[in-house]
Design an enzyme around this catalytic site. Sequence first.
Site, PDB file in Angstrom:
ATOM      1  N   ASP A  20     -10.572  -0.458  14.600  1.00  0.00           N
ATOM      2  CA  ASP A  20     -11.314  -0.719  13.358  1.00  0.00           C
ATOM      3  C   ASP A  20     -12.767  -0.257  13.427  1.00  0.00           C
ATOM      4  O   ASP A  20     -13.632  -0.797  12.746  1.00  0.00           O
ATOM      5  CB  ASP A  20     -11.261  -2.204  12.991  1.00  0.00           C
ATOM      6  CG  ASP A  20      -9.858  -2.676  12.654  1.00  0.00           C
ATOM      7  OD1 ASP A  20      -9.044  -1.850  12.223  1.00  0.00           O
ATOM      8  OD2 ASP A  20      -9.570  -3.882  12.827  1.00  0.00           O
ATOM      9  N   GLU A  77      -7.423  -2.282  -2.327  1.00  0.00           N
ATOM     10  CA  GLU A  77      -6.755  -1.421  -1.343  1.00  0.00           C
ATOM     11  C   GLU A  77      -5.838  -0.433  -2.043  1.00  0.00           C
ATOM     12  O   GLU A  77      -5.818   0.764  -1.721  1.00  0.00           O
ATOM     13  CB  GLU A  77      -5.942  -2.271  -0.363  1.00  0.00           C
ATOM     14  CG  GLU A  77      -6.755  -3.162   0.558  1.00  0.00           C
ATOM     15  CD  GLU A  77      -5.862  -3.956   1.486  1.00  0.00           C
ATOM     16  OE1 GLU A  77      -4.894  -3.365   2.015  1.00  0.00           O
ATOM     17  OE2 GLU A  77      -6.111  -5.158   1.685  1.00  0.00           O
ATOM     18  N   HIS A 109      -8.135  -1.070   5.968  1.00  0.00           N
ATOM     19  CA  HIS A 109      -8.434  -2.352   6.606  1.00  0.00           C
ATOM     20  C   HIS A 109      -9.008  -3.306   5.569  1.00  0.00           C
ATOM     21  O   HIS A 109      -9.896  -2.920   4.785  1.00  0.00           O
ATOM     22  CB  HIS A 109      -9.445  -2.161   7.743  1.00  0.00           C
ATOM     23  CG  HIS A 109      -9.775  -3.428   8.457  1.00  0.00           C
ATOM     24  ND1 HIS A 109      -8.933  -3.989   9.389  1.00  0.00           N
ATOM     25  CD2 HIS A 109     -10.855  -4.257   8.360  1.00  0.00           C
ATOM     26  CE1 HIS A 109      -9.480  -5.109   9.843  1.00  0.00           C
ATOM     27  NE2 HIS A 109     -10.642  -5.298   9.230  1.00  0.00           N
ATOM     28  N   MET A 140       0.892  -2.864  12.004  1.00  0.00           N
ATOM     29  CA  MET A 140       0.274  -3.904  12.817  1.00  0.00           C
ATOM     30  C   MET A 140       0.478  -3.665  14.312  1.00  0.00           C
ATOM     31  O   MET A 140       0.982  -4.512  15.043  1.00  0.00           O
ATOM     32  CB  MET A 140       0.830  -5.274  12.412  1.00  0.00           C
ATOM     33  CG  MET A 140       0.701  -5.580  10.936  1.00  0.00           C
ATOM     34  SD  MET A 140      -1.015  -5.495  10.358  1.00  0.00           S
ATOM     35  CE  MET A 140      -1.698  -6.937  11.173  1.00  0.00           C
ATOM     36  N   ASN A 190       0.825  -1.210   0.000  1.00  0.00           N
ATOM     37  CA  ASN A 190       0.000   0.000   0.000  1.00  0.00           C
ATOM     38  C   ASN A 190       0.858   1.258   0.000  1.00  0.00           C
ATOM     39  O   ASN A 190       0.483   2.270  -0.597  1.00  0.00           O
ATOM     40  CB  ASN A 190      -0.962   0.000   1.184  1.00  0.00           C
ATOM     41  CG  ASN A 190      -2.263  -0.710   0.869  1.00  0.00           C
ATOM     42  OD1 ASN A 190      -2.956  -0.362  -0.068  1.00  0.00           O
ATOM     43  ND2 ASN A 190      -2.597  -1.722   1.659  1.00  0.00           N
TER      44      ASN A 190
END
Length: 224
Positions: free
Chosen positions: A156, A185, A120, A101, A25
Amino acid sequence: MTTAGREAGAGRPSLVVLISGRGSNLQAILDAIREGRLHADVRAVISNNPDAPGLDRARRAGVAVEVIDHRHYPTRAAFDVELRQHIDRHSPTLVVLAGFMRILTDDFIRHFEGRLLNIHPSLLPDFPGLNTHTQALAAGAREHGATVHFVTPTVDAGPAVLQARVAVEPGDTPATLAERVLREEHRILPEAIGWFVAGRLTLRDGQALLDGRPVQTPANRNLR
């Protein structure tokens, strides 16, 4: 120094990107900048993992990299204080969690309130946390996808900004599903960042606003 680096585009909006792993990403962000689709500069890439392959992506793009190994800190709060100080040195317009993470403390999130975006790999609020593709298959979901959302203290659960949906196909495995979701993503994260740095996207009173209006239906991308 490339156009993604800290010396490019004086006066342009700036990003600090947090990663823990391969940084695909991050690469999508760097590519969008290089191709002129995203008008911002990446000031720094910071990782809690000294072996994160994404650090090499940043180096190849001429972007400063920093490693803050969480294993060297006695508490989550101590790590977050150090991380916050490193980010603040760059005075970014936006902090992007691109496969970072770590669960962040409330103090950290409040410090950057309204300037933290995360990607996410699920259609939130469905399947928060880890192993989202396995969760989706186990639940018999017919569609899956990805969500860009503002980060708030509940993991989240921050206001969704943009989603992309993919159909769950017969015979899908977590790996095949993950591959299709990851392509989405890479598409929606630079788009949402672009909205933010253009001043179109804001967080106000716990609600995501696009062009001053509440984001009511973030899942506005067709099945892929």
